[in-house]
Write a protein that holds these residues in place. Sequence first.
Motif, mmCIF file in Angstrom:
data_model
loop_
_atom_site.group_PDB
_atom_site.id
_atom_site.type_symbol
_atom_site.label_atom_id
_atom_site.label_comp_id
_atom_site.label_asym_id
_atom_site.label_seq_id
_atom_site.Cartn_x
_atom_site.Cartn_y
_atom_site.Cartn_z
ATOM 1 N N ARG A 104 -17.222 -4.021 -1.411
ATOM 2 C CA ARG A 104 -18.211 -3.322 -2.242
ATOM 3 C C ARG A 104 -17.550 -2.216 -3.067
ATOM 4 N NH1 ARG A 104 -20.627 1.312 -1.428
ATOM 5 N NH2 ARG A 104 -20.051 1.379 0.789
ATOM 6 N N LEU A 105 -16.668 -1.444 -2.447
ATOM 7 C CA LEU A 105 -15.997 -0.359 -3.167
ATOM 8 C C LEU A 105 -15.066 -0.909 -4.241
ATOM 9 C CD1 LEU A 105 -15.152 2.084 -0.230
ATOM 10 C CD2 LEU A 105 -17.070 2.196 -1.812
ATOM 11 N N LEU A 106 -14.374 -2.007 -3.930
ATOM 12 C CA LEU A 106 -13.489 -2.605 -4.932
ATOM 13 C C LEU A 106 -14.290 -3.101 -6.134
ATOM 14 C CD1 LEU A 106 -11.028 -4.621 -2.648
ATOM 15 C CD2 LEU A 106 -10.512 -2.565 -3.968
ATOM 16 N N ALA A 107 -15.476 -3.622 -5.880
ATOM 17 C CA ALA A 107 -16.312 -4.074 -6.996
ATOM 18 C C ALA A 107 -16.722 -2.912 -7.884
ATOM 19 C CB ALA A 107 -17.549 -4.793 -6.447
ATOM 20 N N GLU A 108 -16.879 -1.739 -7.294
ATOM 21 C CA GLU A 108 -17.280 -0.564 -8.075
ATOM 22 C C GLU A 108 -16.170 -0.092 -9.015
ATOM 23 O OE1 GLU A 108 -18.785 2.550 -5.631
ATOM 24 O OE2 GLU A 108 -20.313 1.289 -4.654
ATOM 25 N N VAL A 109 -14.919 -0.329 -8.652
ATOM 26 C CA VAL A 109 -13.822 0.049 -9.552
ATOM 27 C C VAL A 109 -13.390 -1.125 -10.431
ATOM 28 C CG1 VAL A 109 -12.975 1.850 -8.009
ATOM 29 C CG2 VAL A 109 -12.011 -0.450 -7.850
ATOM 30 N N ARG A 110 -14.098 -2.268 -10.306
ATOM 31 C CA ARG A 110 -13.874 -3.433 -11.167
ATOM 32 C C ARG A 110 -12.387 -3.821 -11.198
ATOM 33 N NH1 ARG A 110 -17.073 -0.090 -14.028
ATOM 34 N NH2 ARG A 110 -15.457 0.372 -15.557
ATOM 35 N N HIS A 111 -11.914 -4.258 -10.035
ATOM 36 C CA HIS A 111 -10.488 -4.573 -9.866
ATOM 37 C C HIS A 111 -10.227 -6.004 -10.334
ATOM 38 C CE1 HIS A 111 -6.484 -4.335 -8.567
ATOM 39 N NE2 HIS A 111 -6.628 -4.707 -7.313
ATOM 40 N N GLU A 112 -10.287 -6.227 -11.662
ATOM 41 C CA GLU A 112 -10.170 -7.586 -12.209
ATOM 42 C C GLU A 112 -8.773 -8.168 -12.073
ATOM 43 O OE1 GLU A 112 -11.212 -5.001 -14.041
ATOM 44 O OE2 GLU A 112 -13.291 -5.350 -14.669
ATOM 45 N N SER A 171 2.198 10.272 -6.989
ATOM 46 C CA SER A 171 3.337 10.559 -7.852
ATOM 47 C C SER A 171 3.894 9.235 -8.349
ATOM 48 C CB SER A 171 4.415 11.361 -7.113
ATOM 49 O OG SER A 171 4.882 10.653 -5.974
ATOM 50 N N CYS A 172 4.607 9.284 -9.477
ATOM 51 C CA CYS A 172 5.085 8.082 -10.161
ATOM 52 C C CYS A 172 3.918 7.251 -10.687
ATOM 53 C CB CYS A 172 5.964 7.205 -9.271
ATOM 54 S SG CYS A 172 7.376 8.057 -8.542
ATOM 55 N N CYS A 173 2.720 7.790 -10.604
ATOM 56 C CA CYS A 173 1.525 7.132 -11.092
ATOM 57 C C CYS A 173 0.439 8.211 -11.175
ATOM 58 C CB CYS A 173 1.087 5.989 -10.167
ATOM 59 S SG CYS A 173 0.826 6.490 -8.456
ATOM 60 N N ARG A 174 -0.726 7.843 -11.650
ATOM 61 C CA ARG A 174 -1.827 8.798 -11.788
ATOM 62 C C ARG A 174 -3.049 8.259 -11.063
ATOM 63 N NH1 ARG A 174 -5.831 9.072 -15.648
ATOM 64 N NH2 ARG A 174 -4.776 7.485 -16.926
ATOM 65 N N ALA A 175 -3.678 9.104 -10.252
ATOM 66 C CA ALA A 175 -4.880 8.685 -9.538
ATOM 67 C C ALA A 175 -6.035 8.544 -10.522
ATOM 68 C CB ALA A 175 -5.228 9.689 -8.446
ATOM 69 N N GLY A 176 -6.686 7.394 -10.493
ATOM 70 C CA GLY A 176 -7.825 7.140 -11.366
ATOM 71 C C GLY A 176 -9.127 7.243 -10.598
ATOM 72 N N ARG A 177 -9.978 6.241 -10.734
ATOM 73 C CA ARG A 177 -11.270 6.262 -10.061
ATOM 74 C C ARG A 177 -11.102 6.165 -8.545
ATOM 75 N NH1 ARG A 177 -13.955 1.406 -13.348
ATOM 76 N NH2 ARG A 177 -11.805 0.679 -13.020
ATOM 77 N N THR A 178 -11.897 6.929 -7.824
ATOM 78 C CA THR A 178 -11.893 6.917 -6.372
ATOM 79 C C THR A 178 -13.305 6.644 -5.875
ATOM 80 O OG1 THR A 178 -10.063 8.498 -6.239
ATOM 81 C CG2 THR A 178 -11.405 8.228 -4.276
ATOM 82 N N ARG A 179 -13.428 5.729 -4.944
ATOM 83 C CA ARG A 179 -14.713 5.422 -4.321
ATOM 84 C C ARG A 179 -14.551 5.532 -2.816
ATOM 85 N NH1 ARG A 179 -15.516 6.038 -8.837
ATOM 86 N NH2 ARG A 179 -16.709 4.782 -10.342
ATOM 87 N N THR A 180 -15.576 6.057 -2.134
ATOM 88 C CA THR A 180 -15.474 6.289 -0.698
ATOM 89 C C THR A 180 -16.720 5.802 0.028
ATOM 90 O OG1 THR A 180 -16.394 8.528 -0.881
ATOM 91 C CG2 THR A 180 -13.995 8.309 -1.002
ATOM 92 N N ALA A 187 -11.533 4.974 1.810
ATOM 93 C CA ALA A 187 -11.289 5.511 0.471
ATOM 94 C C ALA A 187 -10.540 4.468 -0.339
ATOM 95 C CB ALA A 187 -10.492 6.811 0.533
ATOM 96 N N VAL A 188 -11.032 4.192 -1.535
ATOM 97 C CA VAL A 188 -10.398 3.254 -2.457
ATOM 98 C C VAL A 188 -10.026 4.037 -3.707
ATOM 99 C CG1 VAL A 188 -10.803 1.278 -3.968
ATOM 100 C CG2 VAL A 188 -11.571 1.192 -1.600
ATOM 101 N N VAL A 189 -8.756 4.001 -4.103
ATOM 102 C CA VAL A 189 -8.305 4.808 -5.241
ATOM 103 C C VAL A 189 -7.429 3.966 -6.156
ATOM 104 C CG1 VAL A 189 -6.373 5.730 -3.873
ATOM 105 C CG2 VAL A 189 -7.103 6.920 -5.951
ATOM 106 N N GLU A 190 -7.683 4.090 -7.464
ATOM 107 C CA GLU A 190 -6.824 3.455 -8.466
ATOM 108 C C GLU A 190 -5.553 4.263 -8.639
ATOM 109 O OE1 GLU A 190 -9.360 1.306 -11.932
ATOM 110 O OE2 GLU A 190 -9.413 3.473 -11.924
ATOM 111 N N LEU A 191 -4.425 3.589 -8.666
ATOM 112 C CA LEU A 191 -3.146 4.210 -8.984
ATOM 113 C C LEU A 191 -2.702 3.635 -10.324
ATOM 114 C CD1 LEU A 191 -1.485 3.990 -5.451
ATOM 115 C CD2 LEU A 191 -2.732 5.918 -6.459
#
Length: 292
Positions: A104-112, A171-180, A187-191
């Motif tokens: 469900r959380l992955l669907a919210e960040v639209r991990h295509e 680090s070496c990346c940027r944190a994007g959308r986070t869903r919990t 916790a699901v976070v885009e890197l």
Amino acid sequence: MQQTFDQLLKAAIDARGLSLERLHARLRQRGIDVSLASLSNWQRGKCRPERSHSLRAVHALEEILALPGDSLVASLGPPRPRGRRLGGALPYQDLCLVGGSIQRLLAEVRHERDGQLDTLSYHDHVTLGPDRDERSVRTRAVFQARSDGVDRHVAVYHNERGRLPDEITASCCRAGRTRTDADEGIAVVELLFDRPLSAGETYVVEYEVRFDPPGPPAHYYERWFRFPAHSYLLTVQFDRAAPPARVTRVRQANVRRAPDEVSELRLGGWNTAHIAGVAVEPGVHGMRWEWS
């Protein structure tokens, strides 16, 4: 053109003038038992070594055949997919008991672009506090793009006590959308990468989850592999004031079945324990410990 594993192996065997029977005997002298049929299939390209025991044999063959270190291993390429898949990946329902919440959380960040990164390596370093609590998990991962345009990795963290991290840094990346999911401690976070990758390009990400002391009580740590990986290293740093009574390595292909492997680990002189593996198959790989 670079030689494939079977071509390189056959050429080295021919150059040394060794028979497969002699190679088999030389491996047995080193405590490595690989069948003659496997050696024959390897040099004929009918199959290739991927499990950790087979890769140990490949390293020994490099020495026996006087080849440069890691030359045979490097020619293998990424591990081939194994196990049951849904859409090319082992489903989270096989890996954990909170798979529905994670999906469900992955669907919210639209991990295509899920599945478009090959995992070359993971290193998790877990730090525990004097209260037998989890203080932090620091992760470094190396990926390789399977197609053009991949620009992110989505990391998933789950705490056994249902507590969310107090801080997530990258680090070496940027944190994007986070869903919990606070009830499940997920916790699901885009890197986000600094640019879209080209097919075959590699990328390194580092991220860390932290808890303000005291953190949640901790009795295990596990990494869920939906896809195969080239290597995995897990290190757990115990506090000197709270050493564990027993530490075990655990591997499961399906979390709803009994573990496929349980083996006891030794605690090092710096109060650390670790597991390391290559040609990691999909499933649950981790460590459990008991407190005195």
